[in-house]
Design a protein around this motif. Sequence first.
Motif, mmCIF file in Angstrom:
data_model
loop_
_atom_site.group_PDB
_atom_site.id
_atom_site.type_symbol
_atom_site.label_atom_id
_atom_site.label_comp_id
_atom_site.label_asym_id
_atom_site.label_seq_id
_atom_site.Cartn_x
_atom_site.Cartn_y
_atom_site.Cartn_z
ATOM 1 N N MET A 94 -23.431 31.947 5.457
ATOM 2 C CA MET A 94 -23.068 31.179 4.287
ATOM 3 C C MET A 94 -23.629 29.757 4.363
ATOM 4 S SD MET A 94 -20.915 31.500 1.611
ATOM 5 C CE MET A 94 -20.210 30.421 0.431
ATOM 6 N N LEU A 95 -23.591 29.189 5.573
ATOM 7 C CA LEU A 95 -24.075 27.818 5.726
ATOM 8 C C LEU A 95 -25.573 27.719 5.467
ATOM 9 C CD1 LEU A 95 -22.123 26.741 8.916
ATOM 10 C CD2 LEU A 95 -21.574 26.280 6.539
ATOM 11 N N ILE A 96 -26.308 28.716 5.924
ATOM 12 C CA ILE A 96 -27.757 28.678 5.738
ATOM 13 C C ILE A 96 -28.112 28.749 4.258
ATOM 14 C CG2 ILE A 96 -28.183 31.149 5.993
ATOM 15 C CD1 ILE A 96 -30.336 28.444 7.534
ATOM 16 N N ILE A 97 -27.269 29.432 3.483
ATOM 17 C CA ILE A 97 -27.527 29.529 2.041
ATOM 18 C C ILE A 97 -27.457 28.150 1.396
ATOM 19 C CG2 ILE A 97 -26.631 30.452 -0.129
ATOM 20 C CD1 ILE A 97 -25.766 32.933 1.473
ATOM 21 N N PHE A 98 -26.460 27.350 1.801
ATOM 22 C CA PHE A 98 -26.347 25.992 1.249
ATOM 23 C C PHE A 98 -27.577 25.159 1.588
ATOM 24 C CE2 PHE A 98 -21.610 26.695 1.419
ATOM 25 C CZ PHE A 98 -21.463 26.757 0.050
ATOM 26 N N TRP A 99 -28.072 25.291 2.829
ATOM 27 C CA TRP A 99 -29.235 24.503 3.227
ATOM 28 C C TRP A 99 -30.505 24.968 2.517
ATOM 29 C CZ3 TRP A 99 -28.761 19.949 5.145
ATOM 30 C CH2 TRP A 99 -27.642 19.623 5.888
ATOM 31 N N VAL A 100 -30.634 26.265 2.294
ATOM 32 C CA VAL A 100 -31.803 26.777 1.568
ATOM 33 C C VAL A 100 -31.767 26.310 0.116
ATOM 34 C CG1 VAL A 100 -32.897 28.893 0.725
ATOM 35 C CG2 VAL A 100 -32.146 28.745 3.093
ATOM 36 N N VAL A 101 -30.588 26.373 -0.506
ATOM 37 C CA VAL A 101 -30.455 25.887 -1.886
ATOM 38 C C VAL A 101 -30.765 24.394 -1.950
ATOM 39 C CG1 VAL A 101 -28.792 25.497 -3.748
ATOM 40 C CG2 VAL A 101 -28.862 27.692 -2.591
ATOM 41 N N ALA A 102 -30.281 23.635 -0.956
ATOM 42 C CA ALA A 102 -30.559 22.194 -0.930
ATOM 43 C C ALA A 102 -32.056 21.926 -0.782
ATOM 44 C CB ALA A 102 -29.789 21.540 0.207
ATOM 45 N N ALA A 103 -32.731 22.720 0.032
ATOM 46 C CA ALA A 103 -34.178 22.539 0.200
ATOM 47 C C ALA A 103 -34.919 22.856 -1.094
ATOM 48 C CB ALA A 103 -34.680 23.426 1.329
ATOM 49 N N ILE A 104 -34.503 23.913 -1.775
ATOM 50 C CA ILE A 104 -35.148 24.266 -3.043
ATOM 51 C C ILE A 104 -34.911 23.176 -4.077
ATOM 52 C CG2 ILE A 104 -35.063 25.905 -4.970
ATOM 53 C CD1 ILE A 104 -34.485 28.090 -2.859
ATOM 54 N N LEU A 105 -33.693 22.649 -4.145
ATOM 55 C CA LEU A 105 -33.405 21.564 -5.086
ATOM 56 C C LEU A 105 -34.230 20.315 -4.771
ATOM 57 C CD1 LEU A 105 -29.539 21.879 -5.443
ATOM 58 C CD2 LEU A 105 -31.255 22.350 -7.192
ATOM 59 N N THR A 106 -34.386 20.013 -3.494
ATOM 60 C CA THR A 106 -35.164 18.828 -3.111
ATOM 61 C C THR A 106 -36.628 18.984 -3.489
ATOM 62 O OG1 THR A 106 -33.662 18.450 -1.268
ATOM 63 C CG2 THR A 106 -35.779 17.325 -1.192
ATOM 64 N N VAL A 107 -37.188 20.138 -3.202
ATOM 65 C CA VAL A 107 -38.599 20.370 -3.553
ATOM 66 C C VAL A 107 -38.777 20.321 -5.067
ATOM 67 C CG1 VAL A 107 -40.440 22.090 -3.509
ATOM 68 C CG2 VAL A 107 -39.118 21.638 -1.449
ATOM 69 N N ILE A 120 -41.104 17.650 -7.136
ATOM 70 C CA ILE A 120 -42.113 18.100 -8.097
ATOM 71 C C ILE A 120 -41.891 17.442 -9.459
ATOM 72 C CG2 ILE A 120 -42.901 20.122 -9.413
ATOM 73 C CD1 ILE A 120 -42.524 21.750 -6.837
ATOM 74 N N LEU A 121 -40.616 17.358 -9.872
ATOM 75 C CA LEU A 121 -40.321 16.700 -11.141
ATOM 76 C C LEU A 121 -40.665 15.207 -11.099
ATOM 77 C CD1 LEU A 121 -36.977 18.394 -12.215
ATOM 78 C CD2 LEU A 121 -39.218 18.620 -13.289
ATOM 79 N N LEU A 122 -40.490 14.577 -9.956
ATOM 80 C CA LEU A 122 -40.886 13.167 -9.844
ATOM 81 C C LEU A 122 -42.390 13.008 -10.015
ATOM 82 C CD1 LEU A 122 -38.637 11.872 -6.920
ATOM 83 C CD2 LEU A 122 -38.448 11.333 -9.352
ATOM 84 N N PHE A 123 -43.173 13.939 -9.458
ATOM 85 C CA PHE A 123 -44.620 13.869 -9.624
ATOM 86 C C PHE A 123 -45.042 14.134 -11.070
ATOM 87 C CE2 PHE A 123 -45.027 14.626 -4.943
ATOM 88 C CZ PHE A 123 -45.674 13.432 -4.664
ATOM 89 N N ARG A 124 -44.229 14.880 -11.804
ATOM 90 C CA ARG A 124 -44.514 15.132 -13.216
ATOM 91 C C ARG A 124 -43.978 14.020 -14.115
ATOM 92 N NH1 ARG A 124 -43.101 21.499 -14.108
ATOM 93 N NH2 ARG A 124 -44.715 22.332 -12.759
ATOM 94 N N LYS A 125 -43.478 12.975 -13.502
ATOM 95 C CA LYS A 125 -42.955 11.785 -14.184
ATOM 96 C C LYS A 125 -41.691 12.063 -14.991
ATOM 97 C CE LYS A 125 -47.333 9.502 -14.227
ATOM 98 N NZ LYS A 125 -47.406 8.425 -13.363
ATOM 99 N N GLU A 126 -40.928 13.054 -14.561
ATOM 100 C CA GLU A 126 -39.615 13.299 -15.127
ATOM 101 C C GLU A 126 -38.593 12.747 -14.126
ATOM 102 O OE1 GLU A 126 -39.072 17.341 -16.319
ATOM 103 O OE2 GLU A 126 -41.095 17.464 -17.142
ATOM 104 N N PHE A 127 -38.466 11.413 -14.140
ATOM 105 C CA PHE A 127 -37.721 10.729 -13.096
ATOM 106 C C PHE A 127 -36.225 11.037 -13.131
ATOM 107 C CE2 PHE A 127 -41.453 7.964 -13.778
ATOM 108 C CZ PHE A 127 -42.024 8.124 -12.528
ATOM 109 N N LYS A 128 -35.669 11.127 -14.328
ATOM 110 C CA LYS A 128 -34.224 11.346 -14.431
ATOM 111 C C LYS A 128 -33.832 12.668 -13.772
ATOM 112 C CE LYS A 128 -32.043 12.618 -18.260
ATOM 113 N NZ LYS A 128 -31.495 12.586 -19.626
ATOM 114 N N TRP A 129 -34.504 13.746 -14.126
ATOM 115 C CA TRP A 129 -34.155 15.046 -13.567
ATOM 116 C C TRP A 129 -34.543 15.157 -12.091
ATOM 117 C CZ3 TRP A 129 -30.562 17.655 -15.638
ATOM 118 C CH2 TRP A 129 -30.356 17.603 -17.007
ATOM 119 N N GLY A 130 -35.610 14.516 -11.716
ATOM 120 C CA GLY A 130 -36.003 14.541 -10.310
ATOM 121 C C GLY A 130 -34.978 13.877 -9.417
#
Length: 76
Positions: free
Chosen positions: A1-14, A18-28
């Motif tokens: 269960m713990l690894i799932i939280f860390w994988v989800v956190a990694a996906i959200l961070t990436v 990516i959204l920051l590079f697309r200049k969507e600063f608020k959502w990034g």
Amino acid sequence: MLIIFWVVAAILTVSGVILLFRKEFKWGIILIIVACIVGPLLANFFGGPPAGPRSTSESSPSSDAAIVSMRVVSQV
């Protein structure tokens, strides 16, 4: 269960980066903040490691050897 939280956190961070590079600063920024909440906080809340050192009733051989060597050195 713990690894799932860390994988989800990694996906959200990436996704946030990516959204920051697309200049969507608020959502990034929002996704990166959510990743900081999901990863360490929820993983800790839902069964992270216990706080503090773990105690064992048995002493390890390496600590016994250190105590013996300290006694020998202090007698010299």
